[in-house]
Write a protein that holds these residues in place. Structure first.
Motif, mmCIF file in Angstrom:
data_model
loop_
_atom_site.group_PDB
_atom_site.id
_atom_site.type_symbol
_atom_site.label_atom_id
_atom_site.label_comp_id
_atom_site.label_asym_id
_atom_site.label_seq_id
_atom_site.Cartn_x
_atom_site.Cartn_y
_atom_site.Cartn_z
ATOM 1 N N UNK A 156 0.833 -1.204 0.000
ATOM 2 C CA UNK A 156 0.000 0.000 0.000
ATOM 3 C C UNK A 156 0.869 1.256 0.000
ATOM 4 N N UNK A 157 1.934 1.229 0.773
ATOM 5 C CA UNK A 157 2.850 2.369 0.824
ATOM 6 C C UNK A 157 3.506 2.593 -0.537
ATOM 7 N N UNK A 158 3.953 1.504 -1.159
ATOM 8 C CA UNK A 158 4.588 1.600 -2.478
ATOM 9 C C UNK A 158 3.627 2.192 -3.516
ATOM 10 N N UNK A 159 2.392 1.716 -3.526
ATOM 11 C CA UNK A 159 1.447 2.185 -4.546
ATOM 12 C C UNK A 159 0.974 3.609 -4.272
ATOM 13 N N UNK A 160 1.032 4.022 -3.002
ATOM 14 C CA UNK A 160 0.707 5.427 -2.703
ATOM 15 C C UNK A 160 1.819 6.337 -3.204
ATOM 16 N N UNK A 161 3.055 5.968 -2.890
ATOM 17 C CA UNK A 161 4.182 6.828 -3.252
ATOM 18 C C UNK A 161 4.437 6.824 -4.760
ATOM 19 N N UNK A 162 4.321 5.662 -5.383
ATOM 20 C CA UNK A 162 4.702 5.557 -6.783
ATOM 21 C C UNK A 162 3.573 5.884 -7.742
ATOM 22 N N UNK A 163 2.339 5.509 -7.375
ATOM 23 C CA UNK A 163 1.226 5.638 -8.324
ATOM 24 C C UNK A 163 0.091 6.524 -7.816
#
Ligand code: NAI
Ligand code: 15L
Length: 275
Positions: A156-163
């Motif tokens: 979830x953190x990755x998809x918030x920051x990246x996308x």
């Protein structure tokens, strides 16, 4: 960087509810429409009372993509909800969650509410009397199941920051109709408060990726609700109304029992099935 296309905000928002046949899914199917949402229930198994529910296996990326198409947000409850073999947890909760976030990214869905768990931090010691455990702590999973929730929060953190896909990860304590043990007098999240918290998680602006603890306003709470309150969550229930009955049935906790020492309680002693 690809940004999701914002969807119109007029009219009832359509919510994909995965895990709709389960315990929490049933509570939310009964309650979220009252907040004005139009639900699209989905599960691996038939959903009682919802013959039109999607049969969707999280392990099937195409089925997940079809389930996500056209919704405004996802409340993700589906998957394995207790300890299981590493492979079973990997397939449903790790690969399955990746399928979901890929579908969300590709379909331009802007918000996910992820059912994380106290078992992501299960080996965290309970605080001293009068102190509380917050949500900004280093994960200490107590099971492969809890580890999958740590992965979920990381994804979830990755998809918030990246996308730019926003998520509120709710570390749910124990969401049942009533507390079933002495531990649950501290960890209980009432069905009504669960709906309140999910509604707050769906509507709070600019959450990025936010992790919150998910319990009711329990007198015996050892979890801090600051980050949940910051989203607008105002719990109304307290497990204490069940305390006399629960204590009459189970007696006071032995201080040496994991339920009296660790956030994850007895899960910290559960062994997974091994091949
Ligand atoms: P549950 O086990 O009753 O419901 C989970 C649902 O997911 C089931 O209906 C099941 O058929 C479905 N499912 C399992 N594998 C699937 C797959 N491969 N594809 C699609 N659907 C699949 O669990 P419950 O209690 O309703 O919990 C809901 C969520 O909240 C779970 O993610 C659980 O980990 C989480 N949670 C629940 C807590 C509680 O106290 N009930 C506490 C902490 C977290
Ligand atoms: C969970 O994560 C489980 O999904 C649920 O079945 C309960 O055991 C709950 O935690 C709990 O800790 O009470």
């Amino acid at each position: 960087m690809t940004q999701p296309t914002p969807r119109p905000t007029t009219g009832p928002r359509t919510i994909l509810l995965t895990g709709a046949a389960g315990g929490v899914g049933t509570f939310l199917r009964e309650r979220l429409p009252g907040y004005g949402y139009r639900l699209r229930p989905a599960d691996l198994r038939p959903v009682e009372g919802a013959p039109d529910a999607l049969v969707c296996d999280l392990r099937d990326p195409e089925a997940v993509r079809a389930a996500v198409r056209g919704v405004d947000a996802v409340v993700h409850l589906g998957g394995i909800s207790v300890e299981d073999s590493f492979d079973a947890v990997l397939d449903a909760n790790v690969r399955g969650l990746h399928h979901l976030y890929e579908a969300v990214r590709q379909e331009g869905v802007g918000r996910v509410v992820f059912a994380s768990s106290n078992h992501a931090v299960g080996f965290v010691p309970l605080p001293a009397a009068g102190e509380l455990v917050g949500s900004a702590i280093v994960p200490r999973p107590d099971t492969y199941y809890g580890l999958s929730k740590v992965f979920g929060e990381g994804l979830a953190s990755l998809y918030a920051d990246k996308y730019g896909v926003e998520t509120v990860s709710i570390r749910i304590g124990s969401c049942f109709a009533e507390p079933r043990s002495v531990r649950m007098l501290s960890t209980w999240l009432s069905p009504d408060d669960c709906a309140r918290l999910v509604h707050a998680a769906l509507t709070a602006p600019g959450v990025g990726h936010t992790v919150v603890n998910g319990i009711s306003a329990n007198t015996r709470a050892w979890w801090d609700l600051g980050s949940a309150r910051a989203l607008g969550y105002r719990p109304q229930d307290d497990a204490e109304v069940f305390a006399a009955a629960v204590l009459a049935e189970h007696g006071e906790l032995d201080p040496g029992h994991p339920d009296a020492r660790l956030v994850g309680g007895w899960f910290t002693e559960v062994e997974p099935p091994r091949p």
